[in-house]
Design an enzyme around this catalytic site. Structure first.
Site, PDB file in Angstrom:
ATOM      1  N   HIS A   1      -8.438  15.884   8.375  1.00 55.49           N
ATOM      2  CA  HIS A   1      -7.126  16.103   8.981  1.00 55.49           C
ATOM      3  C   HIS A   1      -6.801  17.572   8.697  1.00 55.49           C
ATOM      4  CE1 HIS A   1      -6.899  11.785   9.295  1.00 55.49           C
ATOM      5  NE2 HIS A   1      -6.855  11.621   7.988  1.00 55.49           N
TER       6      HIS A   1
ATOM      7  N   GLN B   1      -3.471  19.185   7.245  1.00 55.31           N
ATOM      8  CA  GLN B   1      -3.051  18.919   5.867  1.00 55.31           C
ATOM      9  C   GLN B   1      -3.506  19.998   4.893  1.00 55.31           C
ATOM     10  OE1 GLN B   1      -3.941  14.831   4.788  1.00 55.31           O
ATOM     11  NE2 GLN B   1      -3.007  14.053   6.661  1.00 55.31           N
TER      12      GLN B   1
ATOM     13  N   ARG C   1      -3.486  -1.515  11.127  1.00 58.80           N
ATOM     14  CA  ARG C   1      -2.037  -1.666  11.095  1.00 58.80           C
ATOM     15  C   ARG C   1      -1.352  -0.871  12.207  1.00 58.80           C
ATOM     16  NH1 ARG C   1      -2.985   1.967   6.835  1.00 58.80           N
ATOM     17  NH2 ARG C   1      -1.840   3.937   7.052  1.00 58.80           N
TER      18      ARG C   1
ATOM     19  N   HIS D   1      -9.721   4.345   9.951  1.00 54.99           N
ATOM     20  CA  HIS D   1      -9.323   4.130   8.557  1.00 54.99           C
ATOM     21  C   HIS D   1      -9.303   2.626   8.302  1.00 54.99           C
ATOM     22  CE1 HIS D   1      -6.663   7.971   8.973  1.00 54.99           C
ATOM     23  NE2 HIS D   1      -7.693   8.285   8.210  1.00 54.99           N
TER      24      HIS D   1
ATOM     25  N   HIS E   1     -13.090   5.284   4.282  1.00 50.86           N
ATOM     26  CA  HIS E   1     -12.609   4.803   2.985  1.00 50.86           C
ATOM     27  C   HIS E   1     -13.219   3.443   2.633  1.00 50.86           C
ATOM     28  CE1 HIS E   1      -9.993   8.199   2.989  1.00 50.86           C
ATOM     29  NE2 HIS E   1      -9.220   7.739   3.948  1.00 50.86           N
TER      30      HIS E   1
ATOM     31  N   ASP F   1     -11.119  15.138   4.239  1.00 55.64           N
ATOM     32  CA  ASP F   1      -9.909  14.361   4.510  1.00 55.64           C
ATOM     33  C   ASP F   1      -8.637  15.202   4.432  1.00 55.64           C
ATOM     34  OD1 ASP F   1      -8.092  12.350   4.917  1.00 55.64           O
ATOM     35  OD2 ASP F   1      -8.811  11.026   3.335  1.00 55.64           O
TER      36      ASP F   1
END
Length: 465
Positions: free
Chosen positions: A66, A69, A215, A241, A278, A329
């Site tokens: 990402h 970040q 989710r 993920h 992960h 990440d």
């Protein structure tokens, strides 16, 4: 801007090839940045051919990034009013992401990619979910932010597998998204339009698709996105993920009666084009299913440690033939060797034993981890001819280790890789070739000053906001 110099040949006194270590190696590259031929056993380089000043190893693919970040690394290390966890970190990230505009994203990503190259990553899978403006409205060009990622990768000279992310809801069962997620939201049709725009953009990048998580995407939306991607490119990479946090596993069980990886296995979707990022909290049956599917486990040990995620059961997974790669990440640390070191050290701390991820008695742990991560990472990025060493048909991605680094002095072959991975030789990368272009010379990116200047302007603006 300094143009990275294209090479057509490189002579290596010693190099790690797909079938092992070799001396007197001549690598030939084509105009598309692929290795087209390898000769070995030469005594001296042919006239006019550049000679690598150190041992040559394949560049490391970074299978999970990402990039935005990078600009918040180090800004989440203050305790909150409650116990800190991934979920409190996520709220800080949501606040930070509201302030990033297209120019800022491009400059930050270029900085992250230049740092990756300096630390031995030669290609990256960008798991990109920052699609819209701060109010959640699409830009005039819905692919604007993806195009900025492509431009940043081109500026840095890193190989890119771009993965626009489908993010459609706030939680299992269609829970509404929160305000902090509005820049990410899309549906399969809009997301596939971004994928098509990236596929049509000029350059040598690869394009796939990511599902943010179980989710954040409903089963119907997942199926629609996967069907649409398959129509464009049946072999395109698919990343997700999964099972990063115990709360996610519990919520998935409450929603479906299945754990996240178990749910994916039941669907029959998993295969060699998939990367499960992960997968920290998995059962032995899920580990076996992952390994049998041929999917790659995308492990990001420095981020998983930073966020308190837990430890992936790497030893059991590898014992069953599982494939893995590594990623930076959240960019809290950008260092390929550090990811491998922490992967092994985490297993040691959990079991009170050593050299747990070596493939057998007498085997080199660092060399085995490095080769496996190169092969698995290449597979996850959809790169040609994935292997743990250099071979014809691959992208011309390679790293020259510095023979003058005191920690590497006197080391060779697998012992050299053991030392590189485990002895903390952070500045051991001397030169880097990515796609046949010399992008790092003497440990520094060839366009470091221009990229850092853009980075400083963005950081100053973010801090003033």
């Amino acid at each position: 801007m300094t143009a990275a110099r294209r090479l057509d040949r490189l002579f290596c006194d010693r190099a790690l090839l797909a079938d092992g270590w070799a001396s007197g190696v001549l690598l030939r590259f084509d105009a598309q940045g692929l290795i087209v031929a390898i000769e070995t056993g030469l005594d001296t380089p042919p006239a006019g051919v550049e000679r690598a000043t150190g041992t040559v190893i394949p560049g490391m693919p970074n299978l999970h990034s990402h990039a935005f970040q990078r600009a918040m690394a180090g800004l989440t290390e203050r305790s909150g009013p409650a116990e800190d966890s991934f979920w409190t970190w996520r709220e800080v990230m949501y606040g930070f992401v509201r302030r990033i505009d297209p120019d800022g994203l491009q400059a930050v990503a270029a900085m992250a990619y230049a740092e990756m190259l300096e630390q031995g990553y030669t290609s990256v899978a960008e798991f990109h979910y920052l699609h819209h403006d701060p109010d959640g409205r699409p830009y005039a060009d819905p692919a604007e932010m993806s195009m900025r990622i492509l431009a940043a990768a081109d500026a840095a000279g890193i190989g890119l597998t771009h993965l626009p992310v489908l993010y459609a809801q706030g939680g299992f069962g269609g829970q509404p998204a929160g305000e902090g997620q509005r820049r990410f939201l899309s549906d399969p049709d809009r997301l596939l339009a971004i994928v098509e725009a990236c596929r049509s953009a000029p350059g040598s990048h690869r394009t796939g698709l990511a599902l943010h998580s179980l989710r954040a995407v409903s089963p119907d939306a997942m199926a629609a996105a996967l069907d649409g991607l398959s129509a464009l490119d049946p072999a395109a990479p698919v990343h997700i993920h999964v099972a990063e946090q115990t709360a996610e596993v519990d919520a998935c069980l409450a929603w479906s009666g299945r754990r996240p990886v178990e749910w994916l296995l039941d669907r029959g979707w998993l295969g060699p084009s998939w990367c499960l990022v992960h997968a920290t909290h998995v059962t032995p049956d899920e580990v076996a299913g992952m390994a049998a599917s041929g999917a790659v486990a995308g492990l990001c040990p420095t981020t998983e440690a930073d966020l308190g995620d837990g430890l992936f059961p790497a030893r059991d997974f590898l014992a069953q033939g599982g494939r893995f790669g590594i990623g930076s990440d959240s960019q809290i640390i950008i260092d390929a060797a550090e990811e491998l070191r922490l992967l092994e050290f985490g297993q040691r701390l959990a079991t009170k034993r050593r050299n747990l991820l070596a493939p057998g008695p007498g085997a080199s742990t660092g060399a085995a981890l490095y080769r496996a991560a190169v092969a698995g990472g290449s597979q996850a990025l959809g790169l040609p001819e994935p292997a743990g060493g250099l071979r014809a048909g691959q992208r011309a991605d390679l790293v020259v280790l510095d023979p003058d680094d005191p920690r590497l002095y006197g080391r060779s072959d697998d012992t050299l890789l053991d030392t590189y991975v485990f002895a903390g030789a952070r500045n051991a990368v001397r030169d880097v070739v990515a796609g046949g272009r010399l992008v790092v010379r003497d440990g520094l990116h060839v366009d470091a000053e221009a990229i850092r200047s853009g980075w400083r302007r963005v950081v100053d603006r973010l801090q003033a906001a």
